[in-house]
Design an enzyme around this catalytic site. Structure first.
Site, PDB file in Angstrom:
ATOM      1  N   HIS A 116       0.824  -1.204   0.000  1.00 49.67           N
ATOM      2  CA  HIS A 116       0.000   0.000   0.000  1.00 49.67           C
ATOM      3  C   HIS A 116       0.858   1.253   0.000  1.00 49.67           C
ATOM      4  O   HIS A 116       0.512   2.266  -0.605  1.00 49.67           O
ATOM      5  CB  HIS A 116      -0.926   0.005   1.213  1.00 49.67           C
ATOM      6  CG  HIS A 116      -2.157  -0.794   0.967  1.00 49.67           C
ATOM      7  ND1 HIS A 116      -2.526  -1.845   1.747  1.00 49.67           N
ATOM      8  CD2 HIS A 116      -3.083  -0.695  -0.007  1.00 49.67           C
ATOM      9  CE1 HIS A 116      -3.638  -2.376   1.265  1.00 49.67           C
ATOM     10  NE2 HIS A 116      -3.997  -1.698   0.209  1.00 49.67           N
TER      11      HIS A 116
ATOM     12  N   ARG B 175      -8.372  -2.391 -11.155  1.00 47.50           N
ATOM     13  CA  ARG B 175      -7.857  -3.698 -10.708  1.00 47.50           C
ATOM     14  C   ARG B 175      -8.478  -3.998  -9.334  1.00 47.50           C
ATOM     15  O   ARG B 175      -7.852  -3.767  -8.308  1.00 47.50           O
ATOM     16  CB  ARG B 175      -6.333  -3.673 -10.644  1.00 47.50           C
ATOM     17  CG  ARG B 175      -5.660  -3.590 -12.012  1.00 47.50           C
ATOM     18  CD  ARG B 175      -4.148  -3.652 -11.893  1.00 47.50           C
ATOM     19  NE  ARG B 175      -3.516  -3.989 -13.161  1.00 47.50           N
ATOM     20  CZ  ARG B 175      -2.906  -3.119 -13.959  1.00 47.50           C
ATOM     21  NH1 ARG B 175      -2.831  -1.856 -13.623  1.00 47.50           N
ATOM     22  NH2 ARG B 175      -2.350  -3.514 -15.098  1.00 47.50           N
TER      23      ARG B 175
ATOM     24  N   ARG C 196     -12.806  -4.580 -13.385  1.00 48.84           N
ATOM     25  CA  ARG C 196     -12.399  -5.948 -13.709  1.00 48.84           C
ATOM     26  C   ARG C 196     -12.633  -6.811 -12.476  1.00 48.84           C
ATOM     27  O   ARG C 196     -12.242  -6.429 -11.373  1.00 48.84           O
ATOM     28  CB  ARG C 196     -10.912  -5.977 -14.084  1.00 48.84           C
ATOM     29  CG  ARG C 196     -10.408  -7.397 -14.271  1.00 48.84           C
ATOM     30  CD  ARG C 196      -9.011  -7.456 -14.791  1.00 48.84           C
ATOM     31  NE  ARG C 196      -8.030  -7.132 -13.773  1.00 48.84           N
ATOM     32  CZ  ARG C 196      -6.727  -7.034 -14.016  1.00 48.84           C
ATOM     33  NH1 ARG C 196      -6.277  -7.183 -15.249  1.00 48.84           N
ATOM     34  NH2 ARG C 196      -5.889  -6.746 -13.060  1.00 48.84           N
TER      35      ARG C 196
ATOM     36  N   GLU D  13      -6.402 -11.702 -23.128  1.00 47.68           N
ATOM     37  CA  GLU D  13      -5.029 -11.779 -22.625  1.00 47.68           C
ATOM     38  C   GLU D  13      -4.466 -13.189 -22.662  1.00 47.68           C
ATOM     39  O   GLU D  13      -3.348 -13.423 -22.242  1.00 47.68           O
ATOM     40  CB  GLU D  13      -4.918 -11.163 -21.225  1.00 47.68           C
ATOM     41  CG  GLU D  13      -5.873 -11.717 -20.208  1.00 47.68           C
ATOM     42  CD  GLU D  13      -5.776 -11.007 -18.858  1.00 47.68           C
ATOM     43  OE1 GLU D  13      -4.828 -10.251 -18.613  1.00 47.68           O
ATOM     44  OE2 GLU D  13      -6.674 -11.239 -18.034  1.00 47.68           O
TER      45      GLU D  13
ATOM     46  N   ASN E 157      -0.004  -7.173 -21.469  1.00 46.65           N
ATOM     47  CA  ASN E 157       1.040  -7.695 -20.574  1.00 46.65           C
ATOM     48  C   ASN E 157       0.976  -9.215 -20.540  1.00 46.65           C
ATOM     49  O   ASN E 157       1.964  -9.906 -20.782  1.00 46.65           O
ATOM     50  CB  ASN E 157       0.867  -7.155 -19.150  1.00 46.65           C
ATOM     51  CG  ASN E 157       0.725  -5.652 -19.116  1.00 46.65           C
ATOM     52  OD1 ASN E 157       1.162  -4.969 -20.026  1.00 46.65           O
ATOM     53  ND2 ASN E 157       0.099  -5.133 -18.074  1.00 46.65           N
ATOM     54  N   ASP E 158      -0.210  -9.733 -20.236  1.00 44.62           N
ATOM     55  CA  ASP E 158      -0.336 -11.192 -20.194  1.00 44.62           C
ATOM     56  C   ASP E 158      -0.338 -11.786 -21.598  1.00 44.62           C
ATOM     57  O   ASP E 158       0.242 -12.838 -21.825  1.00 44.62           O
ATOM     58  CB  ASP E 158      -1.604 -11.589 -19.431  1.00 44.62           C
ATOM     59  CG  ASP E 158      -1.363 -11.583 -17.931  1.00 44.62           C
ATOM     60  OD1 ASP E 158      -0.295 -12.057 -17.506  1.00 44.62           O
ATOM     61  OD2 ASP E 158      -2.217 -11.078 -17.180  1.00 44.62           O
TER      62      ASP E 158
ATOM     63  N   ARG F  21       6.483 -12.632 -17.600  1.00 43.40           N
ATOM     64  CA  ARG F  21       6.623 -11.175 -17.485  1.00 43.40           C
ATOM     65  C   ARG F  21       7.389 -10.758 -16.232  1.00 43.40           C
ATOM     66  O   ARG F  21       7.821  -9.630 -16.102  1.00 43.40           O
ATOM     67  CB  ARG F  21       5.239 -10.487 -17.539  1.00 43.40           C
ATOM     68  CG  ARG F  21       4.331 -10.878 -16.412  1.00 43.40           C
ATOM     69  CD  ARG F  21       2.888 -10.455 -16.661  1.00 43.40           C
ATOM     70  NE  ARG F  21       2.546  -9.169 -16.077  1.00 43.40           N
ATOM     71  CZ  ARG F  21       1.304  -8.718 -15.941  1.00 43.40           C
ATOM     72  NH1 ARG F  21       0.283  -9.436 -16.379  1.00 43.40           N
ATOM     73  NH2 ARG F  21       1.068  -7.547 -15.409  1.00 43.40           N
TER      74      ARG F  21
ATOM     75  N   CYS G 219      -5.459  -2.183 -22.778  1.00 41.66           N
ATOM     76  CA  CYS G 219      -5.208  -1.700 -21.417  1.00 41.66           C
ATOM     77  C   CYS G 219      -3.878  -2.180 -20.847  1.00 41.66           C
ATOM     78  O   CYS G 219      -3.536  -1.855 -19.723  1.00 41.66           O
ATOM     79  CB  CYS G 219      -6.353  -2.064 -20.478  1.00 41.66           C
ATOM     80  SG  CYS G 219      -6.489  -3.837 -20.194  1.00 41.66           S
TER      81      CYS G 219
HETATM   82  C1  PEP Z   1      -2.580  -7.163 -18.823  1.00 38.39           C
HETATM   83  O1  PEP Z   1      -2.385  -8.365 -18.592  1.00 38.39           O
HETATM   84  O2  PEP Z   1      -2.149  -6.571 -19.831  1.00 38.39           O
HETATM   85  C2  PEP Z   1      -3.353  -6.334 -17.880  1.00 38.39           C
HETATM   86  C3  PEP Z   1      -3.710  -5.109 -18.172  1.00 38.39           C
HETATM   87  O3  PEP Z   1      -3.667  -6.865 -16.670  1.00 38.39           O
HETATM   88  P1  PEP Z   1      -2.620  -7.055 -15.464  1.00 38.39           P
HETATM   89  O4  PEP Z   1      -1.385  -6.272 -15.808  1.00 38.39           O
HETATM   90  O5  PEP Z   1      -3.318  -6.560 -14.246  1.00 38.39           O
HETATM   91  O6  PEP Z   1      -2.396  -8.532 -15.485  1.00 38.39           O
HETATM   92 MG    MG Z   2      -3.501  -9.470 -17.099  1.00 38.90          MG
END
Ligand code: PEP
Ligand code: MG
Length: 536
Positions: free
Chosen positions: A187, A292, A328, A426, A449-450, A460, A497
């Site tokens: 936090h 998130r 989400r 993703e 990202n995923d 990652r 995103c």
């Molecule tokens: C992603 O996976 O791109 C994403 C936006 O979600 P997170 O980074 O929270 O896994």
């Molecule tokens: Mg993700």
């Protein structure tokens, strides 16, 4: 000049004097008490006083940082009631006849060390909470404390900062934060980013540095102590350039996020708490593209209740004054573990039991979350989005549950709005099957990202394979293109995103592919807007 490497918490720069926060209270010496009963009474009175103070701090902080983060003080008040902790303190006073202050400090040290050594990041993060409540108790018992009044803005260095301590800092007096302990998802780290404060962690504090000149390079995770003139000059130039750029970007605030040919590409924000949402609104975001929600689960000892979630969602919805808020559902598991989930140890957590898989295995918390989202939708524009979908049956089941909960609320006379449904693209499977998934939803949000990690088989989190983790890889681009083409055939909107959305070198291509919206961290909104405005 000494350069020490740490880990970036927030990638800003600062130059100033170091102020090393003394945290010597844990070293209280063992004092034998003449009257253990009086020590017991003193301990109980201190506990009561600290509890009252924590409730007051909670009330004061709600306005400053939002309900969610301020809730930390309430959690600390609950921790003070923990029987194991209190039992150990009282036992020590009785059996070893030590002072209340010593018993508290020894108990706190015992629990903090035990938690700090645990593998689970949730428990490790709780170590800072234990230390913080222990310090409050010993301060109350001894009349001590570290409330050094700052007279000039400084770079604050501490062994560790608890969330409550971070919230209580005089923000006008802090240029940057450097700590030894503390994770990027704590936090305190979220707060540092929310307050746009340069911050790094993983640097061992050396008290002799107190008062020395230093540079915090949050971009590269560096602390430079006693920098030479040349280095200071180089960083001053960098800092000036950053400030100038920020001022220039601020001029874009009132301008639309539009290409040269007049195509409007809304920029939304990725947020983790109510304070982030306030920042998103300040930067002129046209909504929240990714809340998130799992962050609500990480700092406590059980799933947040439907009521707590409802309050949290409603607060973000009202902050955004009619702009869409995309919630989400919990993306727990892998690196975001809550202890109470009691997840098994996995060899491949990223390919494991996570996100929607957890929600579908334990439906009740998922249903409570959907109800909270639906109830909050009565106050603005709310979208719901499901993470880590990899098969059509999952989405079908999720949608059934969503419809059931919606119908139940309506039957009970509860106000709900129209909630758009979306799915995160993703996993490679979701990308390939997007034409089918499009039948169930109004929008897609590509989590690059995923998606990158799974498409390119590159973890990652693993620095060793970082060169393979390339969101610009042709395979990723082709999937994005395919998803946009298929989605548009069915009037489904596409947002990106993942971090790629904030990468200004990718803006032109994403827009050319036909991506409808981008969702980025609040302090990237203006840079992305500049990039969009330069596109044909
Ligand atoms: C992603 O996976 O791109 C994403 C936006 O979600 P997170 O980074 O929270 O896994
Ligand atoms: Mg993700």
């Amino acid at each position: 000049m000494i350069t020490v490497s740490g880990k970036t918490i927030h990638n800003r720069l600062a130059i100033g004097k170091l102020a090393c926060m003394s945290q010597g209270r844990a070293e209280l010496t063992r004092t034998i008490a003449e009257d253990p009963e009086a020590e017991l009474a003193a301990y109980r009175a201190a506990k009561e006083e600290v509890t009252t103070r924590l409730h007051a701090l909670y009330r004061e902080s709600v306005a400053k940082v939002g309900e969610l983060l301020a809730h930390t003080f309430e959690i600390h008040a609950m921790m003070l009631e923990d029987e194991a902790y209190s039992g150990m303190v009282e036992n020590m006073i009785r059996s070893e006849k030590v002072s209340a202050a010593y018993a508290v400090s020894a108990t706190g040290r015992h629990y903090a060390q035990m938690l700090a050594q645990m593998e689970d990041p949730y428990f490790r993060a709780r170590s800072a909470d234990i230390r913080e409540i222990t310090d409050r108790l010993t301060d109350t018992l001894t009349g001590g404390g570290k409330t050094t009044k700052l007279t000039e803005p400084v770079i604050l260095m501490a062994e560790e900062l608890g969330p409550g301590e971070t919230m209580q800092l005089d923000h006008d007096m802090i240029l940057a934060i450097v700590t030894h302990l503390g994770s990027e998802s704590s936090h305190a780290a979220i707060l540092a980013r929310t307050m746009n404060m340069p911050a790094i962690t993983g640097v061992v504090m050396r008290p002799e540095w107190d008062g020395h000149e230093a540079i915090v390079d949050g971009e590269n995770g560096l602390l430079i102590v006693d920098p030479d003139e040349e280095t200071v000059a180089a960083y001053r130039n960098k800092l000036d350039a950053r400030r100038k750029e920020e001022e220039e970007l601020r001029e874009l605030l009132p301008l639309p996020s539009e290409t040269l040919s007049g195509r409007h590409v809304p920029i939304l924000c990725n947020v983790g708490c109510a304070a982030d949402a306030a920042l998103a609104a300040e930067y002129g975001a046209e909504g929240i593209g990714l809340f998130r929600s799992e962050y609500l689960c990480l700092g406590s000892d059980g799933y947040p209740s439907e009521e707590q979630q409802y309050e949290a969602y409603r607060s973000i919805v009202s902050t955004m004054r009619g702009w869409p808020v995309t919630i989400r559902t919990f993306d727990l598991g892998a690196d975001k573990c809550a202890a109470y989930l009691d997840l098994p140890k996995e060899n491949n957590p990223a390919l494991g039991f996570r996100a929607i898989r957890i929600s579908l295995a334990d439906e009740e918390p998922f249903r409570a979350q959907l109800r909270a989202i639906l109830r909050a939708s009565a106050f603005g524009t709310v979208r719901v989005m499901y993470p880590m979908i990899s098969a059509e049956w999952e989405l079908r089941r999720v949608d059934e549950i969503f419809r059931e909960e919606r119908a139940r609320l309506i039957a009970a006379g509860t106000a709900v709005g129209e909630v758009e449904r979306g799915v995160m693209i993703e996993t490679p499977a979701a990308g390939i099957l997007c034409d089918r998934l499009a039948e169930y939803v109004e929008f897609f949000s590509i989590g690059t990202n995923d998606l990158t990690q799974y498409l390119l088989a590159a973890d990652r989190q693993n620095l060793a394979v970082a060169p393979y983790f390339d969101p610009h890889h042709e395979a990723v681009t082709r999937v994005i293109r395919y998803v946009v083409e298929e989605a548009h055939k069915k009037q489904v909107k596409v947002c990106v995103c993942g971090e790629l959305a904030a990468d200004v070198t990718a803006t032109e291509e994403l827009i050319a592919i036909g991506v409808d919206e981008l969702s980025v961290a609040p302090n990237s909104v203006l840079a992305v807007k500049r990039s969009i405005r330069a596109c044909k």
